[in-house]
Motif scaffolding. Structure first.
Motif, PDB file in Angstrom:
ATOM      1  N   PRO A  21       0.828  -1.216   0.000  1.00  0.00           N
ATOM      2  CA  PRO A  21       0.000   0.000   0.000  1.00  0.00           C
ATOM      3  C   PRO A  21       0.864   1.271   0.000  1.00  0.00           C
ATOM      4  O   PRO A  21       0.984   1.973   1.004  1.00  0.00           O
ATOM      5  CB  PRO A  21      -0.824  -0.133   1.285  1.00  0.00           C
ATOM      6  N   THR A  22       1.455   1.559  -1.139  1.00  0.00           N
ATOM      7  CA  THR A  22       2.367   2.695  -1.276  1.00  0.00           C
ATOM      8  C   THR A  22       1.631   3.917  -1.818  1.00  0.00           C
ATOM      9  O   THR A  22       0.504   3.830  -2.314  1.00  0.00           O
ATOM     10  CB  THR A  22       3.517   2.348  -2.222  1.00  0.00           C
ATOM     11  N   VAL A  23       2.329   5.056  -1.801  1.00  0.00           N
ATOM     12  CA  VAL A  23       1.722   6.272  -2.327  1.00  0.00           C
ATOM     13  C   VAL A  23       1.576   6.186  -3.839  1.00  0.00           C
ATOM     14  O   VAL A  23       0.599   6.696  -4.407  1.00  0.00           O
ATOM     15  CB  VAL A  23       2.537   7.518  -1.913  1.00  0.00           C
ATOM     16  N   LEU A  26      -1.538   4.310  -4.477  1.00  0.00           N
ATOM     17  CA  LEU A  26      -2.671   5.166  -4.128  1.00  0.00           C
ATOM     18  C   LEU A  26      -2.962   6.157  -5.244  1.00  0.00           C
ATOM     19  O   LEU A  26      -4.130   6.365  -5.622  1.00  0.00           O
ATOM     20  CB  LEU A  26      -2.383   5.908  -2.823  1.00  0.00           C
ATOM     21  N   LEU A  81      -9.317   0.666  -0.026  1.00  0.00           N
ATOM     22  CA  LEU A  81      -7.973   1.021   0.432  1.00  0.00           C
ATOM     23  C   LEU A  81      -7.637   0.335   1.758  1.00  0.00           C
ATOM     24  O   LEU A  81      -6.523  -0.164   1.945  1.00  0.00           O
ATOM     25  CB  LEU A  81      -7.850   2.534   0.572  1.00  0.00           C
ATOM     26  N   TYR A  86      -3.998  -0.004   3.581  1.00  0.00           N
ATOM     27  CA  TYR A  86      -3.817   1.411   3.929  1.00  0.00           C
ATOM     28  C   TYR A  86      -4.501   1.714   5.260  1.00  0.00           C
ATOM     29  O   TYR A  86      -5.499   1.080   5.623  1.00  0.00           O
ATOM     30  CB  TYR A  86      -4.419   2.311   2.849  1.00  0.00           C
ATOM     31  N   ARG A 114      -3.025   6.911   5.029  1.00  0.00           N
ATOM     32  CA  ARG A 114      -1.600   6.785   5.395  1.00  0.00           C
ATOM     33  C   ARG A 114      -1.014   5.596   4.646  1.00  0.00           C
ATOM     34  O   ARG A 114      -1.586   4.514   4.634  1.00  0.00           O
ATOM     35  CB  ARG A 114      -1.454   6.609   6.899  1.00  0.00           C
ATOM     36  N   THR A 115       0.134   5.807   4.018  1.00  0.00           N
ATOM     37  CA  THR A 115       0.784   4.771   3.218  1.00  0.00           C
ATOM     38  C   THR A 115       1.963   4.169   3.970  1.00  0.00           C
ATOM     39  O   THR A 115       2.459   4.743   4.947  1.00  0.00           O
ATOM     40  CB  THR A 115       1.276   5.350   1.881  1.00  0.00           C
TER      41      THR A 115
END
Length: 280
Positions: A21-23, A26, A81, A86, A114-115
């Motif tokens: 779950p990275t930016v 996202l 998410l 996330y 939040r990632t």
């Protein structure tokens, strides 16, 4: 949300299952959502009940391949998410109207995400014309986005002289500004989906709600523009701001646009409920 529901949602977006779950993931999911799942209020005028429960939202957005407004879109996206790992918080907002007057409490639902690679992000796939990508939640300077220039700033006092927070040590509310104009004011306290139930009812029934007075179906296009169907008026806006507007004629043409441009299959053309009442 179980794994089968997650997989179905990702297929709806045309996305692969992410490893982490990275930016970057996202950002990709956020943009795909805006391009794929329309912002629309058709349920209000079709007499369909809007229920803020995860299963009902998934049945509509994923199963029926429909869209929705903020509570539905950000509610379902937040559930996806969270299922992907996330850290997601639902935030309540008040939308700025004419004269920069604030709307009712719980007027809008947005997400703080939040990632794993650090930082909090404001994700919002349910505000119509807005940022195409998540905004850095803690950044107070300008943030350039395909949808405009954004800022997230500490809110000024409202009409009652309140800046937000629940005691003297609580954080103030935040104003989200696009191209110099405030869009909505966010509380930073996390909420749950059920907290927004009364406002869904109000927006679905009140004669002064803009959702009961008009029809809208809109999404971001692949070139960064936007396509919007308001009743029988089709507007295609290019990424450079150029606009092409035309009036649709026969019901078959309107239903074809819903089907081909928004992926929505309808049995009849929606009409504004108030118009039906006036002519009944």
């Amino acid at each position: 949300m179980n794994s089968a529901q997650v997989d179905a949602y990702l297929r709806r977006l045309g996305a692969e299952h992410p490893a982490w779950p990275t930016v970057d993931v996202l950002r990709e999911l956020h943009l795909r959502h805006l391009r794929t799942v329309p912002f629309e209020n058709l349920s209000i005028h079709l007499g369909e009940e809007i229920v803020l429960e995860e299963k009902r939202l998934l049945d509509k957005v994923v199963g029926a391949r429909r869209g929705g407004f903020c509570y539905e879109l950000n509610g379902s996206f937040g559930a996806l998410l969270a299922a992907l790992g996330y850290d997601v918080a639902l935030l309540a907002g008040r939308v700025y109207g004419d004269g920069e007057r604030l709307g009712i409490p719980y007027d809008h639902l947005a997400l703080r995400v939040r990632t794993v690679d650090g930082g909090d992000w404001l994700a919002d796939v349910g505000f119509g014309a807005h940022s195409h990508l998540p905004l850095a939640f803690g950044e107070r300077g300008e943030q350039e986005d395909p949808g405009g220039t954004f800022r997230i700033v500490e809110a000024r006092p409202d009409a009652a002289g309140v800046r937000g927070g629940h005691d003297t040590s609580a954080a103030a509310d935040l104003d989200v500004i696009r191209d110099g104009r405030p869009q909505y004011r966010l509380e930073v306290r996390p909420r749950v989906l059920g907290d927004f139930t009364a406002d869904v009812w109000w927006h679905s029934t009140s004669p002064v709600s803009h959702f009961t007075r008009s029809l809208v179906c809109s999404r971001v296009t692949e070139d960064g523009g936007r396509i919007t169907l308001s009743g029988r008026t089709l507007t295609v806006t290019g990424a450079d701001g150029t606009r092409e507007v035309r009036e649709l004629g026969a019901d078959e043409e309107v239903l074809g646009v819903y089907r081909e441009r928004f992926g929505i299959e309808l049995g009849s053309v929606p009409t504004v409920r108030g118009t039906d009442r006036e002519h009944s």
